[in-house]
Every structure is written in C-alpha cells, then in structure tokens.
Design an enzyme around this catalytic site. Structure first.
Site, PDB file in Angstrom:
ATOM      1  N   GLY A  10       4.946  -7.240   6.384  1.00 15.42           N
ATOM      2  CA  GLY A  10       4.031  -8.338   6.123  1.00 15.42           C
ATOM      3  C   GLY A  10       3.944  -8.613   4.630  1.00 15.42           C
ATOM      4  N   GLN A  11       3.027  -9.500   4.244  1.00 19.92           N
ATOM      5  CA  GLN A  11       2.896  -9.892   2.839  1.00 19.92           C
ATOM      6  C   GLN A  11       2.627  -8.696   1.932  1.00 19.92           C
ATOM      7  OE1 GLN A  11       0.879 -14.072   2.337  1.00 19.92           O
ATOM      8  NE2 GLN A  11      -0.298 -12.945   3.860  1.00 19.92           N
ATOM      9  N   LEU A  12       1.665  -7.860   2.329  1.00 17.92           N
ATOM     10  CA  LEU A  12       1.289  -6.729   1.483  1.00 17.92           C
ATOM     11  C   LEU A  12       2.376  -5.667   1.442  1.00 17.92           C
ATOM     12  CD1 LEU A  12      -0.614  -5.224  -0.323  1.00 17.92           C
ATOM     13  CD2 LEU A  12      -1.933  -4.515   1.687  1.00 17.92           C
ATOM     14  N   ALA A  67      -1.421  -3.783  12.165  1.00 15.11           N
ATOM     15  CA  ALA A  67      -2.608  -4.327  12.845  1.00 15.11           C
ATOM     16  C   ALA A  67      -2.279  -5.685  13.434  1.00 15.11           C
ATOM     17  CB  ALA A  67      -3.778  -4.469  11.872  1.00 15.11           C
ATOM     18  N   THR A  69      -3.739  -9.125  13.256  1.00 13.49           N
ATOM     19  CA  THR A  69      -4.704  -9.810  12.385  1.00 13.49           C
ATOM     20  C   THR A  69      -5.045 -11.216  12.857  1.00 13.49           C
ATOM     21  OG1 THR A  69      -2.902 -10.557  10.950  1.00 13.49           O
ATOM     22  CG2 THR A  69      -3.976  -8.476  10.381  1.00 13.49           C
ATOM     23  N   TYR A 128     -11.895  -8.672  16.595  1.00 15.27           N
ATOM     24  CA  TYR A 128     -11.069  -8.193  15.488  1.00 15.27           C
ATOM     25  C   TYR A 128     -11.888  -7.335  14.531  1.00 15.27           C
ATOM     26  CZ  TYR A 128      -8.522  -8.319  11.061  1.00 15.27           C
ATOM     27  OH  TYR A 128      -7.911  -7.973   9.881  1.00 15.27           O
TER      28      TYR A 128
END
Length: 287
Positions: A10-12, A67, A69, A128
């Site tokens: 993902g982005q992170l 996760a 999200t 969530y």
C-alpha cells in the site's frame, strides 16, 4: 535488524522502504504481490502460512500494515472486517514473540472533539473503527509493542485506488467536476512523513500508544483545494457538499484528526505542512 512488513504494497508500505537503514533486512509481504514487485505472499488470517514465514525468516520486528480500510465494505461485511482487522492481529501476537508495530486510525474516535490526544475517550461509530480499536487492545497487551494512530494518509502512487491525492488530480486533469465534503476535518498525513516517524520510533525503541498527523488541520474540501493549487489545476471544478449528501453506509467521524504533540516532543521533530509535502511529491514526480 530483520523487519517484516505486512500489507507492504500500500501507500505507506512503499514509503517505509525508503527510510530503512542499509543495515536492515526488510521482508515485504502482502496478500497479493503487484506485477514487477518482489516479496512474499502472506495472509495474516492464515495461521499455518504465518507460522511458516516467521519460522523461516526469524524477523526481529513486525510492522503490521495489513487491514481492510474500506470503511463501507467493513460496515456491510462485519465478519470479514473482524477476521482481518482484529483476528489477524491476534494471530500475529500469538505467533510472533518479538516487537510488533501496528498502524491504527483516528476512526476509533466518534469525531465530536478532534483533533484527539492519546488519552481521549474511545468511541468508534463504525465497524471499521471498532475492529481497529479491538486490534489495538490486542497489540498493547504486550508492553514492548507500539500502536501508532494515523489519519488520511496520501501519496501519489499511480496504481493506488485509495489515494485521495490521485483521485483529485486525475479528475481535475480530465476536467471532471468532483464533490468533496466540507464538514470532515482531519490533519492529512504524507506517507513519507509517517514512515519517517515509524522508523524513528523503531530506532528509539518507542512502545505504547501514540498519534501522528501532519501540521494542517482542515476540511477534506480545503485539502482538495490545496491539491488543485499545488498542481496548477482548476479548483472551481471542486464542489463542496456535506457528508450527509453522500449517503455512505458507514458513519464518518466529522471532527477527527490527531494531536501529535506527545510524539513530536519525544522525537524532537516538526510535522510538515501540506504545501511542503505536495511540493516534495511534485519534485519526486518530475524526477
């Protein structure tokens, strides 16, 4: 040091790979490995797979970014959300004896009084948020672990559907009018900002519960306007609407966001401003 990252694509996850020490060995894992990328397939709800990988790699640290999200998906699929966001984290804690750094969210709060401090009352208003809070409690049962809450992470990974930045830029470049809510407040955080903080926490053996968000606290609409101006795009195409008009399945915390002062003082760092982050992203894109 050997670091295993779950949900690494993902982005992170991509930003984290830039801040590792040359002395560190980083293992990137995910449910799916993007075409052209290297890594190991890992689903944290699969105990056998999880045990095999941890046994074979013997990591010193796990950074858990895995996760679901998608807030509305979680709301309509609570069992799946719990299985991955909560039970998957329990699997990690059960199988791995070392330190776990776990990424959480400001959605554990109800959004009435943000930006929130670490000591503020928890009150998730969505499935969530509840699954993420339950995961936090599991991780924090071990004293040496770290939970870091974040909010509205952004970067410019071209293939990432979750990027608000990409969504705004791509639509405005195509002259598409977009509707953006003006009553949801956060402090949007560049993934490279929080990646740097994560690695500082790791190198300084920080444990417990902390918040991180970048400097500017503003509405999602105002964030979109800043993006348009930074990219030289037509901000008049951005129309402000209230959250209620979106008719989203899951309720959203309206006044969310995170007060980062505690961690800022410990690490002696200054959170960046959105305009500086966007300028850095533009420079990176031009390289």
């Amino acid at each position: 040091m050997k670091i295993l990252i779950t949900g690494a694509y993902g982005q992170l996850g991509y930003s984290l790979s830039k801040f590792r020490s040359t002395k560190d060995k980083v293992y990137r894992t995910g449910v799916k490995i993007p075409l052209g990328e290297k890594g190991l397939r890992l689903n944290i709800i699969d105990n056998i797979m999880l045990k095999d990988i941890i046994l074979s790699l013997s990591p010193d640290i796990i950074i858990n970014l895995a996760a679901i999200t998608n807030v509305d998906f979680c709301e309509s699929n609570p069992k799946i959300a719990k299985e991955i966001n909560t039970n998957g984290v329990q699997n990690l804690v059960d199988v791995f004896p070392g330190k776990i750094i776990h990424l959480s969210t400001d959605y554990v709060f109800d959004g009435l009084n943000g930006p929130y401090k670490e000591e503020d009352q928890i009150n998730p208003i969505s499935v969530y948020g509840k699954t993420k809070y339950d995961a936090e409690k599991i991780v924090l049962e071990k004293e040496n672990n770290l939970v870091l809450r974040a909010n509205v992470l952004y970067d410019s990974l071209k293939y990432n559907n979750a990027s608000f930045l990409n969504w705004v830029v791509n639509n405005l470049k195509n002259k598409n009018s977009i509707k953006v809510v003006d009553d949801q407040y956060n402090n949007p955080t560049w993934t490279e900002s929080i990646a740097k903080v994560l690695m500082l926490c790791l190198n300084n053996n920080i444990s417990g519960l902390y918040h991180w968000g970048d400097e500017d606290y503003l509405s999602r609409y105002d964030f979109a306007i800043k993006i348009a101006k930074a990219y030289g795009l037509e901000s008049s195409l951005i129309k402000k609407i209230p959250t209620s008009e979106l008719n989203q399945l899951a309720p959203r915390p309206l006044n969310g966001g995170l007060d980062q002062n505690k961690l800022k003082n410990i690490l002696k760092i200054i959170p960046p401003k959105i305009n500086d982050c966007l300028n850095a992203i533009l420079i990176k894109e031009a390289e």
